[in-house]
Design an enzyme around this catalytic site. Structure first.
Site, PDB file in Angstrom:
ATOM      1  N   LYS A 205      -8.831  -4.177 -13.287  1.00  0.00           N
ATOM      2  CA  LYS A 205      -7.668  -4.651 -14.028  1.00  0.00           C
ATOM      3  C   LYS A 205      -7.916  -6.080 -14.533  1.00  0.00           C
ATOM      4  CE  LYS A 205      -2.774  -5.507 -13.197  1.00  0.00           C
ATOM      5  NZ  LYS A 205      -1.684  -5.402 -12.231  1.00  0.00           N
ATOM      6  N   GLU A 211     -16.744  -8.529  -6.429  1.00  0.00           N
ATOM      7  CA  GLU A 211     -17.540  -7.356  -6.051  1.00  0.00           C
ATOM      8  C   GLU A 211     -17.854  -6.499  -7.279  1.00  0.00           C
ATOM      9  OE1 GLU A 211     -14.808  -8.378  -4.555  1.00  0.00           O
ATOM     10  OE2 GLU A 211     -14.762  -7.904  -2.413  1.00  0.00           O
ATOM     11  N   GLY A 265      -2.414  -2.612  -8.961  1.00  0.00           N
ATOM     12  CA  GLY A 265      -3.716  -1.991  -8.691  1.00  0.00           C
ATOM     13  C   GLY A 265      -3.591  -0.715  -7.854  1.00  0.00           C
ATOM     14  N   ARG A 266      -2.833  -0.781  -6.765  1.00  0.00           N
ATOM     15  CA  ARG A 266      -2.750   0.382  -5.865  1.00  0.00           C
ATOM     16  C   ARG A 266      -1.852   1.491  -6.420  1.00  0.00           C
ATOM     17  NH1 ARG A 266      -0.911  -4.248  -3.886  1.00  0.00           N
ATOM     18  NH2 ARG A 266       1.240  -4.540  -3.246  1.00  0.00           N
ATOM     19  N   GLU A 351      -0.901  -2.798   2.119  1.00  0.00           N
ATOM     20  CA  GLU A 351      -0.953  -3.899   1.156  1.00  0.00           C
ATOM     21  C   GLU A 351       0.441  -4.147   0.579  1.00  0.00           C
ATOM     22  OE1 GLU A 351      -3.634  -3.687  -2.333  1.00  0.00           O
ATOM     23  OE2 GLU A 351      -4.684  -5.392  -1.479  1.00  0.00           O
ATOM     24  N   HIS A 382     -10.753  16.258  18.044  1.00  0.00           N
ATOM     25  CA  HIS A 382     -11.888  16.091  18.956  1.00  0.00           C
ATOM     26  C   HIS A 382     -12.245  14.617  19.125  1.00  0.00           C
ATOM     27  CE1 HIS A 382     -12.752  20.446  19.032  1.00  0.00           C
ATOM     28  NE2 HIS A 382     -12.109  20.374  17.872  1.00  0.00           N
ATOM     29  N   LYS A 510     -10.859 -14.407   0.176  1.00  0.00           N
ATOM     30  CA  LYS A 510     -11.651 -14.415  -1.073  1.00  0.00           C
ATOM     31  C   LYS A 510     -12.073 -15.830  -1.402  1.00  0.00           C
ATOM     32  CE  LYS A 510      -9.129 -11.135  -3.941  1.00  0.00           C
ATOM     33  NZ  LYS A 510      -8.393 -11.044  -5.186  1.00  0.00           N
TER      34      LYS A 510
HETATM   35  C1  G6Q Z   1      -4.101  -3.451  -5.364  1.00  0.00           C
HETATM   36  C2  G6Q Z   1      -4.761  -4.720  -5.268  1.00  0.00           C
HETATM   37  C3  G6Q Z   1      -6.254  -4.676  -5.174  1.00  0.00           C
HETATM   38  C4  G6Q Z   1      -6.974  -4.546  -6.520  1.00  0.00           C
HETATM   39  C5  G6Q Z   1      -8.438  -4.884  -6.321  1.00  0.00           C
HETATM   40  C6  G6Q Z   1      -9.236  -4.737  -7.571  1.00  0.00           C
HETATM   41  O1  G6Q Z   1      -2.920  -3.310  -5.521  1.00  0.00           O
HETATM   42  O2  G6Q Z   1      -4.293  -5.537  -6.260  1.00  0.00           O
HETATM   43  O3  G6Q Z   1      -6.722  -3.660  -4.319  1.00  0.00           O
HETATM   44  O4  G6Q Z   1      -6.806  -3.272  -7.036  1.00  0.00           O
HETATM   45  O5  G6Q Z   1      -8.558  -6.182  -5.827  1.00  0.00           O
HETATM   46  O6  G6Q Z   1      -8.749  -5.559  -8.582  1.00  0.00           O
HETATM   47  P1  G6Q Z   1      -9.236  -5.404 -10.053  1.00  0.00           P
HETATM   48  O7  G6Q Z   1      -8.827  -4.079 -10.544  1.00  0.00           O
HETATM   49  O8  G6Q Z   1      -8.579  -6.523 -10.815  1.00  0.00           O
HETATM   50  O9  G6Q Z   1     -10.743  -5.541 -10.024  1.00  0.00           O
END
Ligand code: G6Q
Length: 550
Positions: A205, A211, A265-266, A351, A382, A510
């Site tokens: 996003k 990463e 994001g989630r 989150e 198990h 971070k």
């Molecule tokens: C979700 C968070 C988080 C996000 C990641 C990736 O709600 O905001 O998990 O999706 O940090 O972020 P980007 O999509 O910006 O790389």
């Protein structure tokens, strides 16, 4: 939680003591209608919450609690596209991404549906072209055989989970996911891939996540080493709201699929972030997935609370967390294809609701989100079910089961299903000391052996569980399941009066990683604030030196 809601919690705590005086099975004996009363349906999907220590009175008080928390108004503000994510100053409108109704959905008064439909149409066109080979790695090139989604968190967990869950519908190129900055993730994935026929999707996003950007850059280097710089434009696609950065990376605008700041994001698997899934299953099945989500949105927005599954799921959760003080919640899908569903819900729930401060900045007056965890059955049986049955903490459980499998091995499915029902029954019914002793006696166990072993074989029972039972794990059903949990999380956040849509808690680590990077690269540990971290780094550098010299 608002003071009026807290007061209801206190009443509920008192009432709970009374309820707990009898075994849970007694509640069924007292009320022949209990199952019908404490379960509800949405199409083929059954939500059974009758195996919880609640009754009419407790449920009525929970509804009162939701009213006192202003749930109805908060739900209306959500659907009206107001900026309910106050700490990030954003609206929350992922429901628009699956709004297949043709009706407008507005964010602060503006209908967002034309933009949503436009991106969806481009996704369909592109995914179809990848599937039929008309978009390929070079002019005359062979079709893409492999698609690598590079993203993390919300830009990874959704597509990973959904593509696993919908494996029977995956008939496009093979999907791979790279998320971890650990170089093993990318190295393992690239091994065996042919650059000529590999498409990379950079899902981010922000397009600044460390990463993802490092993984994407290394993937780009790999591609360029094999095919040259010119190949980047054809082999890379971006899913992002940050068009400037995607361009700087070398991805042309026609290969960039956007979304909006009102998509968290989630909550983004319904958006362009789902492109890898669409490539794998095709646009038609992806559309069915969206339809399932939309069906739940309508249900959540319109059903009365006693028939509203997300509201009921949330209130049962509030009962467990705030009234009974249970610290965790287990998700146990009896479905191998849902093996990443617990991890997906872990992010969604933890989150969103892992917050200790109310919307107004004051400390939350009660416990908020539980630890969410789980594994598919029967494997979990198990492993950790020991604790579920006999541990000193009570863990409320959600079981998930499809009545019909997507595979032909009927015998397997019967055994799987029997296990699922049996676990839910065993948690509630348990096995008393008298029953254990009687059984051992009947088996001819000597008296002193009975005395010695019987306590270990007792199951206290009275342990709560929900069951979500549906016909088959189709794209539509999966859409429903995800949306049910999304709205459950919303309802709980509304009751706790926290912001379920920010995630400031991930920021500190971070930032410190950025600060520590030069100290990891060099071997200068001066300036580190604590002795433990300094000691760890010094040891790390010693090991690195040993390795370099050997
Ligand atoms: C979700 C968070 C988080 C996000 C990641 C990736 O709600 O905001 O998990 O999706 O940090 O972020 P980007 O999509 O910006 O790389």
């Amino acid at each position: 939680m608002r003071p009026a809601a807290l007061e209801i919690c206190e009443n509920l705590k008192r009432y709970r003591k009374e309820l707990h005086r009898r075994p849970m099975v007694q509640l069924f004996k007292n009320d022949a209608n209990r199952f019908r009363k404490f379960s509800c349906n949405l199409g083929d999907l059954l939500f059974d919450y009758s195996k919880n220590y609640i009754d009419d009175h407790a449920l009525a008080m929970l509804f009162e609690l939701a009213r006192a928390a202003g749930l109805e108004q908060k739900r209306d503000r959500l659907f009206a596209g107001e900026r309910i994510n106050e700490t990030e100053n954003r609206a929350v409108m992922h429901m628009a991404l699956r709004n297949v109704s043709g009706n407008p959905m507005r964010v602060e008064g503006n209908d967002v549906m034309p933009e949503v439909r436009a991106v969806l149409a481009r996704m369909k066109e592109f995914s179809q072209a990848v599937r039929d080979g008309s978009v390929a790695g070079s002019e005359e090139g062979a079709a893409f055989t492999d698609v690598v989604n590079i993203g993390i968190g919300g830009s990874d967990l959704g597509p990973v989970m959904v593509s696993m869950a919908l494996r029977p519908w995956c008939n496009g190129p093979r999907l791979h996911f790279v998320s971890n900055i650990d170089g093993d993730d990318l190295t393992d994935t690239l091994a065996g891939l042919d650059p000529e026929t590999t498409l990379f999707i950079v899902a981010s996003k922000s397009f600044t996540t460390m990463e993802t950007m490092v993984n994407a850059t290394s993937a780009r280097d790999w591609l360029v080493a094999h095919l040259g710089e010119a190949a980047v434009a054809r082999h890379f696609v971006a899913l992002s709201t940050n068009i400037d950065e995607t361009g700087r990376f070398g991805i042309p605008e026609e290969n960039t699929f956007g979304f909006w700041d009102w998509v968290g994001g989630r909550y983004s698997v319904w958006s362009a972030i789902g492109l890898s899934v669409m490539i794998a299953i095709g646009a038609e099945k992806f559309e069915e997935f969206l339809e399932g989500g939309h069906e739940v949105d309508r249900h959540f927005a319109t059903a009365s609370w006693d028939e509203n599954i997300p509201v009921l799921m949330a209130l049962i959760g509030i009962w467990h967390r705030n009234i009974c003080d249970y610290p965790t919640h287990a998700i146990l899908p009896y479905a191998q294809h849902l093996r990443r569903f617990p991890a997906y819900l872990q992010q969604l729930d933890m989150e969103s609701n892992g917050k200790r401060v109310s919307l107004d900045g004051t400390p939350a007056a009660c416990k908020t989100g539980p630890v969410v965890w789980g594994e598919p059955g029967t494997n979990g049986q198990h492993a950790f079910y020991q604790l579920l049955h006999q541990g000193s903490d009570i863990v409320p459980v959600d079981f998930l089961l499809a009545a019909n499998p997507c595979h032909p091995l009927e015998r397997h499915h019967e055994i799987l299903s029997a296990n699922c029902f049996a676990q839910s029954e065993a948690l509630m019914v348990g096995k008393s000391l008298d029953q254990v002793k009687a059984q051992m006696l009947a088996e001819g166990t000597p008296e002193e052996e009975i005395e010695r072993l019987a306590p270990h074989k007792v199951f206290p029972g009275n342990r709560p569980s929900n069951m979500i039972l549906f016909d088959r794990l189709t794209p539509r059903t999966l859409g429903k399941l995800i949306a049910l949990y999304e709205h459950k999380v919303f309802v709980q956040g509304a009751i706790w009066d926290i912001n379920s849509f920010d995630q400031w808690g991930v920021e500190l680590g971070k930032k410190l990683a950025v600060d520590l990077l030069p100290k990891v690269r060099g071997n200068e540990v001066a300036g580190i604030m604590d002795g433990s971290t300094a000691g760890q780094l010094a040891h790390f550098h010693r090991l690195r030196k040993d390795n370099t010299s050997s």
